[in-house]
Design a protein around this motif. Sequence first.
Motif, PDB file in Angstrom:
ATOM      1  N   ASP A   1       0.970  -1.214   0.158  1.00 49.48           N
ATOM      2  CA  ASP A   1      -0.003   0.122  -0.208  1.00 49.48           C
ATOM      3  C   ASP A   1       0.226   1.063  -0.030  1.00 49.48           C
ATOM      4  N   GLY A   2       0.994   2.034  -0.848  1.00 57.68           N
ATOM      5  CA  GLY A   2       1.685   3.107  -1.330  1.00 57.68           C
ATOM      6  C   GLY A   2       1.678   4.015  -1.253  1.00 57.68           C
ATOM      7  N   TYR A   3      -0.124   4.615  -0.588  1.00 59.47           N
ATOM      8  CA  TYR A   3      -0.128   5.340   0.037  1.00 59.47           C
ATOM      9  C   TYR A   3      -0.080   5.498   1.606  1.00 59.47           C
ATOM     10  N   ARG A   4       0.204   4.669   2.299  1.00 60.85           N
ATOM     11  CA  ARG A   4       0.776   4.318   3.744  1.00 60.85           C
ATOM     12  C   ARG A   4       1.601   3.566   3.636  1.00 60.85           C
ATOM     13  N   GLY A   5       2.885   3.180   2.996  1.00 60.92           N
ATOM     14  CA  GLY A   5       3.773   3.175   3.462  1.00 60.92           C
ATOM     15  C   GLY A   5       4.152   1.399   3.801  1.00 60.92           C
ATOM     16  N   LYS A   6       3.468   0.306   3.862  1.00 58.43           N
ATOM     17  CA  LYS A   6       3.383  -0.613   4.136  1.00 58.43           C
ATOM     18  C   LYS A   6       2.857  -1.706   3.569  1.00 58.43           C
ATOM     19  N   SER A   7       3.449  -2.968   3.900  1.00 54.05           N
ATOM     20  CA  SER A   7       2.886  -3.949   3.098  1.00 54.05           C
ATOM     21  C   SER A   7       1.605  -4.230   3.323  1.00 54.05           C
ATOM     22  N   LYS A   8       0.458  -5.123   2.784  1.00 58.25           N
ATOM     23  CA  LYS A   8      -1.281  -5.191   2.728  1.00 58.25           C
ATOM     24  C   LYS A   8      -1.197  -6.472   3.804  1.00 58.25           C
ATOM     25  N   GLU A   9       0.068  -6.645   4.156  1.00 53.77           N
ATOM     26  CA  GLU A   9      -0.282  -8.080   4.642  1.00 53.77           C
ATOM     27  C   GLU A   9       1.269  -8.476   5.375  1.00 53.77           C
ATOM     28  N   ALA A  10       0.683  -9.257   6.198  1.00 55.39           N
ATOM     29  CA  ALA A  10       2.103  -9.238   7.717  1.00 55.39           C
ATOM     30  C   ALA A  10       2.933 -10.259   6.671  1.00 55.39           C
ATOM     31  N   PHE A  11       4.379 -10.031   7.016  1.00 54.45           N
ATOM     32  CA  PHE A  11       5.282 -11.073   6.977  1.00 54.45           C
ATOM     33  C   PHE A  11       5.839 -12.365   7.315  1.00 54.45           C
ATOM     34  N   ASN A  12       6.022 -13.776   6.904  1.00 56.34           N
ATOM     35  CA  ASN A  12       5.912 -14.613   7.520  1.00 56.34           C
ATOM     36  C   ASN A  12       7.863 -14.376   8.327  1.00 56.34           C
ATOM     37  N   LEU A  13       8.197 -14.434   9.285  1.00 59.44           N
ATOM     38  CA  LEU A  13       9.229 -14.158  10.315  1.00 59.44           C
ATOM     39  C   LEU A  13      10.027 -15.374  10.185  1.00 59.44           C
ATOM     40  N   TRP A  14       8.834 -16.208  11.177  1.00 56.42           N
ATOM     41  CA  TRP A  14       9.541 -16.899  12.004  1.00 56.42           C
ATOM     42  C   TRP A  14       9.274 -18.339  11.813  1.00 56.42           C
ATOM     43  N   ILE A  15       7.912 -18.875  10.876  1.00 54.19           N
ATOM     44  CA  ILE A  15       6.899 -19.951  11.090  1.00 54.19           C
ATOM     45  C   ILE A  15       7.713 -21.221  10.155  1.00 54.19           C
ATOM     46  N   SER A  16       7.365 -22.355  10.117  1.00 54.69           N
ATOM     47  CA  SER A  16       8.592 -23.242   9.137  1.00 54.69           C
ATOM     48  C   SER A  16       7.391 -24.107   9.347  1.00 54.69           C
ATOM     49  N   THR A  17       7.436 -24.659   8.424  1.00 55.65           N
ATOM     50  CA  THR A  17       6.278 -25.804   7.710  1.00 55.65           C
ATOM     51  C   THR A  17       6.095 -26.425   6.752  1.00 55.65           C
ATOM     52  N   ILE A  18       6.314 -27.401   6.203  1.00 52.98           N
ATOM     53  CA  ILE A  18       6.271 -27.652   5.103  1.00 52.98           C
ATOM     54  C   ILE A  18       5.933 -27.030   4.129  1.00 52.98           C
ATOM     55  N   PHE A  19       4.845 -26.391   4.256  1.00 50.31           N
ATOM     56  CA  PHE A  19       3.983 -25.760   3.115  1.00 50.31           C
ATOM     57  C   PHE A  19       4.430 -23.493   3.591  1.00 50.31           C
ATOM     58  N   GLN A  20       5.885 -23.295   4.037  1.00 51.28           N
ATOM     59  CA  GLN A  20       5.933 -21.597   4.484  1.00 51.28           C
ATOM     60  C   GLN A  20       7.382 -22.084   5.133  1.00 51.28           C
ATOM     61  N   LYS A  21       7.806 -21.084   4.603  1.00 52.53           N
ATOM     62  CA  LYS A  21       9.514 -20.804   5.242  1.00 52.53           C
ATOM     63  C   LYS A  21       9.902 -19.504   5.973  1.00 52.53           C
ATOM     64  N   PRO A  22      10.640 -19.197   6.905  1.00 60.21           N
ATOM     65  CA  PRO A  22      10.911 -18.343   7.070  1.00 60.21           C
ATOM     66  C   PRO A  22      11.726 -17.141   6.210  1.00 60.21           C
ATOM     67  N   LEU A  23      11.583 -15.960   6.622  1.00 61.95           N
ATOM     68  CA  LEU A  23      12.422 -14.522   5.700  1.00 61.95           C
ATOM     69  C   LEU A  23      13.395 -14.770   7.341  1.00 61.95           C
ATOM     70  N   LEU A  24      13.478 -15.032   8.270  1.00 59.11           N
ATOM     71  CA  LEU A  24      14.508 -14.244   8.609  1.00 59.11           C
ATOM     72  C   LEU A  24      14.948 -15.945   9.412  1.00 59.11           C
ATOM     73  N   GLU A  25      16.617 -15.758   9.997  1.00 61.25           N
ATOM     74  CA  GLU A  25      16.551 -17.066  10.457  1.00 61.25           C
ATOM     75  C   GLU A  25      17.582 -16.231  12.072  1.00 61.25           C
ATOM     76  N   THR A  26      18.529 -16.704  12.918  1.00 60.76           N
ATOM     77  CA  THR A  26      18.875 -16.135  14.295  1.00 60.76           C
ATOM     78  C   THR A  26      20.388 -15.753  14.037  1.00 60.76           C
ATOM     79  N   GLY A  27      20.364 -14.653  14.358  1.00 61.23           N
ATOM     80  CA  GLY A  27      21.718 -13.432  13.950  1.00 61.23           C
ATOM     81  C   GLY A  27      20.695 -12.254  13.217  1.00 61.23           C
ATOM     82  N   ARG A  28      22.370 -12.073  12.533  1.00 63.89           N
ATOM     83  CA  ARG A  28      22.017 -10.639  11.814  1.00 63.89           C
ATOM     84  C   ARG A  28      21.695 -11.175   9.930  1.00 63.89           C
ATOM     85  N   ASN A  29      20.076 -10.933  10.354  1.00 62.20           N
ATOM     86  CA  ASN A  29      19.448 -10.472   8.755  1.00 62.20           C
ATOM     87  C   ASN A  29      19.834  -9.693   7.488  1.00 62.20           C
ATOM     88  N   THR A  30      20.314  -9.420   6.996  1.00 61.72           N
ATOM     89  CA  THR A  30      20.423  -8.527   6.095  1.00 61.72           C
ATOM     90  C   THR A  30      19.579  -8.016   4.993  1.00 61.72           C
TER      91      THR A  30
END
Length: 187
Positions: A97-126
């Motif tokens: 949403d460019g008007y608000r400067g925000k993604s329309k949905e939340a990103f999966n940062l941590w949940i790992s399942t068969i169907f989804q993988k997280p964006l982040l890992e422990t430590g520094r993430n660039t």
Amino acid sequence: MLKVMTSILLFTSIASAEYVGFSRGNELSATPISGTVRVICSGFNGSGSAVYTCRDTALNPAAYDYFVGPQDSRTDRVELTATHADGSTRSKTMEYDGYRGKSKEAFNLWISTIFQKPLLETGRNTIRFRVFSRNIQPMAEGTFIATVKRDAARQCPTAQYTSSDINDCSSQYSICQRYFEEYNNCQ
């Protein structure tokens, strides 16, 4: 006079700088949680019992979060590419949403399942972000750092549940999710 102009330009650029990152912040913590649950099942489809040792790692402040970035009404999509401390990468794309400067949905940062993988890992993430207009042209891009530190493990008290569904005595996942939710991730 030159020093005054330089100072004004410096403060103006700092003041106009927009926050880029996750809406709840870029400093996160991963906490190992565990506990024991006994389930007694009795109902129309049979009876039984089970004892589960539940384990998970909770991300604080949240396992899902919105990306906050530049405001530009022409933008409609954001791509985040995380480079982890071990050099591996993971990319995710979301409507923006460019008007608000925000993604329309939340990103999966941590949940790992068969169907989804997280964006982040422990430590520094660039995190490299690119905000697009009509899925073609990048209108803005840059990087920010999201750090996930490991916290001390927490233990939930032992619990007991009664269920009218025999499947709860043969499937640990839903019982453990309920358990951690009820005990607020062992806090």
